[in-house]
Motif scaffolding. Structure first.
Motif, mmCIF file in Angstrom:
data_model
loop_
_atom_site.group_PDB
_atom_site.id
_atom_site.type_symbol
_atom_site.label_atom_id
_atom_site.label_comp_id
_atom_site.label_asym_id
_atom_site.label_seq_id
_atom_site.Cartn_x
_atom_site.Cartn_y
_atom_site.Cartn_z
ATOM 1 N N GLY A 181 0.808 -1.207 0.000
ATOM 2 C CA GLY A 181 0.000 0.000 0.000
ATOM 3 C C GLY A 181 0.841 1.256 0.000
ATOM 4 N N LYS A 182 0.190 2.337 -0.378
ATOM 5 C CA LYS A 182 0.808 3.664 -0.344
ATOM 6 C C LYS A 182 0.443 4.326 0.980
ATOM 7 C CE LYS A 182 2.121 3.586 -4.778
ATOM 8 N NZ LYS A 182 3.522 3.456 -5.153
ATOM 9 N N TYR A 183 1.271 5.242 1.411
ATOM 10 C CA TYR A 183 1.086 5.972 2.677
ATOM 11 C C TYR A 183 0.924 5.033 3.860
ATOM 12 C CZ TYR A 183 0.878 10.697 0.724
ATOM 13 O OH TYR A 183 1.191 11.894 0.129
ATOM 14 N N LEU A 184 1.690 3.987 3.896
ATOM 15 C CA LEU A 184 1.755 3.154 5.088
ATOM 16 C C LEU A 184 2.857 3.759 5.972
ATOM 17 C CD1 LEU A 184 1.192 -0.423 3.596
ATOM 18 C CD2 LEU A 184 -0.458 1.292 4.313
ATOM 19 N N PRO A 185 3.007 3.300 7.193
ATOM 20 C CA PRO A 185 3.911 4.010 8.106
ATOM 21 C C PRO A 185 5.370 4.092 7.640
ATOM 22 C CG PRO A 185 2.496 2.521 9.307
ATOM 23 C CD PRO A 185 2.250 2.252 7.866
ATOM 24 N N ASP A 186 5.852 3.044 6.950
ATOM 25 C CA ASP A 186 7.268 3.031 6.580
ATOM 26 C C ASP A 186 7.456 2.477 5.199
ATOM 27 O OD1 ASP A 186 8.825 3.822 8.878
ATOM 28 O OD2 ASP A 186 7.860 2.103 9.848
ATOM 29 N N LYS A 187 8.596 2.824 4.598
ATOM 30 C CA LYS A 187 8.997 2.109 3.395
ATOM 31 C C LYS A 187 9.656 0.823 3.882
ATOM 32 C CE LYS A 187 10.970 1.687 -0.914
ATOM 33 N NZ LYS A 187 10.185 1.494 -2.098
ATOM 34 N N PRO A 214 -3.533 7.968 6.197
ATOM 35 C CA PRO A 214 -2.095 7.919 5.909
ATOM 36 C C PRO A 214 -1.341 7.616 7.202
ATOM 37 C CG PRO A 214 -3.059 10.001 5.176
ATOM 38 C CD PRO A 214 -4.148 9.254 5.869
ATOM 39 N N GLY A 215 -0.329 6.797 7.097
ATOM 40 C CA GLY A 215 0.454 6.479 8.297
ATOM 41 C C GLY A 215 -0.115 5.313 9.086
ATOM 42 N N SER A 216 -1.214 4.724 8.614
ATOM 43 C CA SER A 216 -1.753 3.534 9.284
ATOM 44 C C SER A 216 -1.379 2.311 8.448
ATOM 45 C CB SER A 216 -3.269 3.629 9.409
ATOM 46 O OG SER A 216 -3.873 3.414 8.134
ATOM 47 N N TRP A 217 -1.700 1.123 8.956
ATOM 48 C CA TRP A 217 -1.376 -0.097 8.213
ATOM 49 C C TRP A 217 -2.528 -0.552 7.322
ATOM 50 C CZ3 TRP A 217 3.139 -1.775 6.939
ATOM 51 C CH2 TRP A 217 4.231 -1.420 7.735
#
Ligand code: BG6
Length: 494
Positions: A342-348, A471-474
């Protein structure tokens, strides 16, 4: 190093891929002494460049995108090997320019070159280019001309079949290099070494000892300025059909008898053939989709997917996908492969987790352990590159208390060698005619076949709950639910 005189033609020479990936890859191959003396790379495009202004444009970007610092002297030498050709895919005469350039170069070098045609263009113009190119003499010389085709390879099963058919009308399969850049990554290539160069893992690499496999390819960026492409693609087409299914094949394949390209690809094909077909009416039990809302990402305000440029109003395109796959063969029967991206997950973070079954009898006090953390082999593909085995150990002291600990192989600690970028490895392979790490036509089609029921179902049943993750969630809650129904959860990404 290859000795064979070589010309690389990059269609889409003034485009994004060339400046970000291809030219930096060629420059680094040159710096490492991998390119032949007689080498020419020709960018083709409609932008009005001279050789000099094209070189300057590439140099500016090279400084941003090259893995090694650009050395002025080296660049000067390398840039002499770069040319630009004004080219419009729809103008027949422009193909003659290519033929003439090959002839002139052959005369100058007094040697017949191998030629690589790299399609770094949007998929719609690949067919006309391929058709017109095939009329050039060089393409009829099957041993010295090759064509590299970028993803997306088709938009669905039908268009992928049509593209394969077209390519195979004019070229032999051994001339066609369908690229999946994940296969060029060091950590991905190392999976075969880990599994088959050691006798340690193979005996337990099966359903008897493995509880489940998880593959996560998380990105902390949104779709950036790619709305035009992405809104027609979505996460399943963009990441699962190619990269993630390829990772799954690397984990699940039987040992190849040799590293001959067709042997490795046949073995992967066996995995693809064994993946359980998801019936359309069962899609919601096996697959989850998500789309990001607006919000905050690492302290920065970000737009929702629907507010991104070139995204259709009320678009139902997914920016997150999670799927549960099963592989119906002796090795993997009933072992779930949970994958998500996914996009905009917490980390690359791209990583693979192999979770082993619990010890048959656990004689230690249950409260003394964090058992879910242990019994795992974790392969971190990027940006961190390591392999770790997490297992239980006794905490020093008078009580029998356990804690999970890690045994780690870290690339930087173990090897001094610099790691080439995926595109370096794959370009060199294509130039030398090694197709092992490229997708064969049947693999691409099979991978489409596997995800088609999900794509069809999602296209028919528009999502009613989008956007459904911040954004920033899993990702959406349904992603947790997908795996919770099996009494498991997504492992924390370390
Ligand atoms: C590309 C996708 O194939 O892979 C992108 O089109 C994605 O959407 C990218 O960001 C990820 O590649 P990497 O190597 O950065 O993980």
């Amino acid at each position: 190093k290859i000795n064979q005189p070589t010309i690389v033609f990059i269609f889409g020479g003034s485009g994004d891929l060339n400046k970000r990936k291809l030219t930096p890859a060629l420059y680094n191959l040159f710096a490492d002494g991998h390119l032949p003396e007689m080498f020419l790379v020709v960018g083709l495009g409609r932008t009005d460049y001279s050789d000099t202004s094209f070189r300057n444009y590439l140099l500016k970007n090279l400084k941003t995108f090259s893995r090694r610092k650009v050395d002025a002297k080296l660049w000067k030498e390398f840039s002499q090997k770069i040319a630009y050709l004004d080219f419009d895919a729809n103008v027949k005469n422009d193909y003659n320019k290519i033929g003439k350039l090959i002839e002139a170069t052959e005369k100058k070098w007094k040697a017949a070159p191998d030629v690589l045609f790299y399609m770094a263009v949007s998929p719609a113009i690949v067919p006309p280019i391929v058709t017109s190119l095939s009329r050039l003499n060089i393409c009829k010389q099957k041993n010295c001309s090759r064509i590299v085709v970028e993803k997306p390879f088709g938009h669905d099963l039908e268009s992928a079949r049509a593209l394969n058919k077209l390519l195979l009308t004019y070229f032999d399969e051994r001339q066609i290099y369908r690229i999946d850049h994940f296969l060029g990554k060091e950590t991905v290539q190392n999976i075969l070494a880990l599994r088959f160069a050691n006798a340690l893992f193979e005996p337990i690499w099966n359903k008897r000892y493995i509880d489940y496999v998880q593959i996560t390819a998380a990105e902390s960026i949104g779709i950036e300025d790619r709305g035009d492409y992405y809104d027609k693609a979505g996460a399943l087409r963009d990441m699962v059909q190619n990269h993630i299914i390829q990772l799954l094949c690397m984990i699940a394949t039987e040992p190849p008898v040799s590293f001959e390209d067709n042997e490795v690809r046949n073995k992967k094909m066996d995995v693809l053939n064994a993946i359980r077909k998801i019936k359309k009416e069962e899609v919601s039990r096996y697959a989850v989709r998500g789309q990001y809302a607006g919000g905050w990402m690492k302290g920065k305000k970000v737009k929702s997917y629907l507010e991104e440029k070139h995204v259709a109003e009320n678009s139902s395109t997914e920016t997150f996908a999670a799927i549960k796959f099963y592989i119906d063969n002796w090795r993997w029967q009933n072992v779930p492969f949970y994958v998500r991206t996914g996009k905009y997950l917490p980390d690359k973070s791209t990583l693979i987790i192999i979770k082993f079954k619990e010890a048959p009898k656990f004689s230690f006090p249950a409260q003394a352990t964090d058992n879910w953390k242990a019994n795992k082999l974790i392969i971190r593909i990027q940006p961190e590159m390591d392999i770790r085995i997490t297992f239980q150990a006794k905490i020093p002291g008078q009580e029998m208390l356990l804690a999970p600990v890690d045994m780690i192989f870290d690339y930087d600690e173990s090897f001094k060698e610099a790691q080439p970028e995926a595109y370096e490895t794959l370009l060199l392979d294509a130039m030398t005619g090694d197709a092992t790490q490229f997708m064969r036509g049947d693999q691409v089609e099979k991978a489409w076949e596997i995800i088609m029921p999900v794509l069809d179902f999602w296209a028919e049943k528009k999502a009613t709950d989008f956007p459904n993750y911040l954004p920033g969630s899993w990702g959406p809650d349904q992603s947790d639910a997908l795996i919770a129904t099996d009494g498991r959860s997504w492992d924390l990404v370390i």
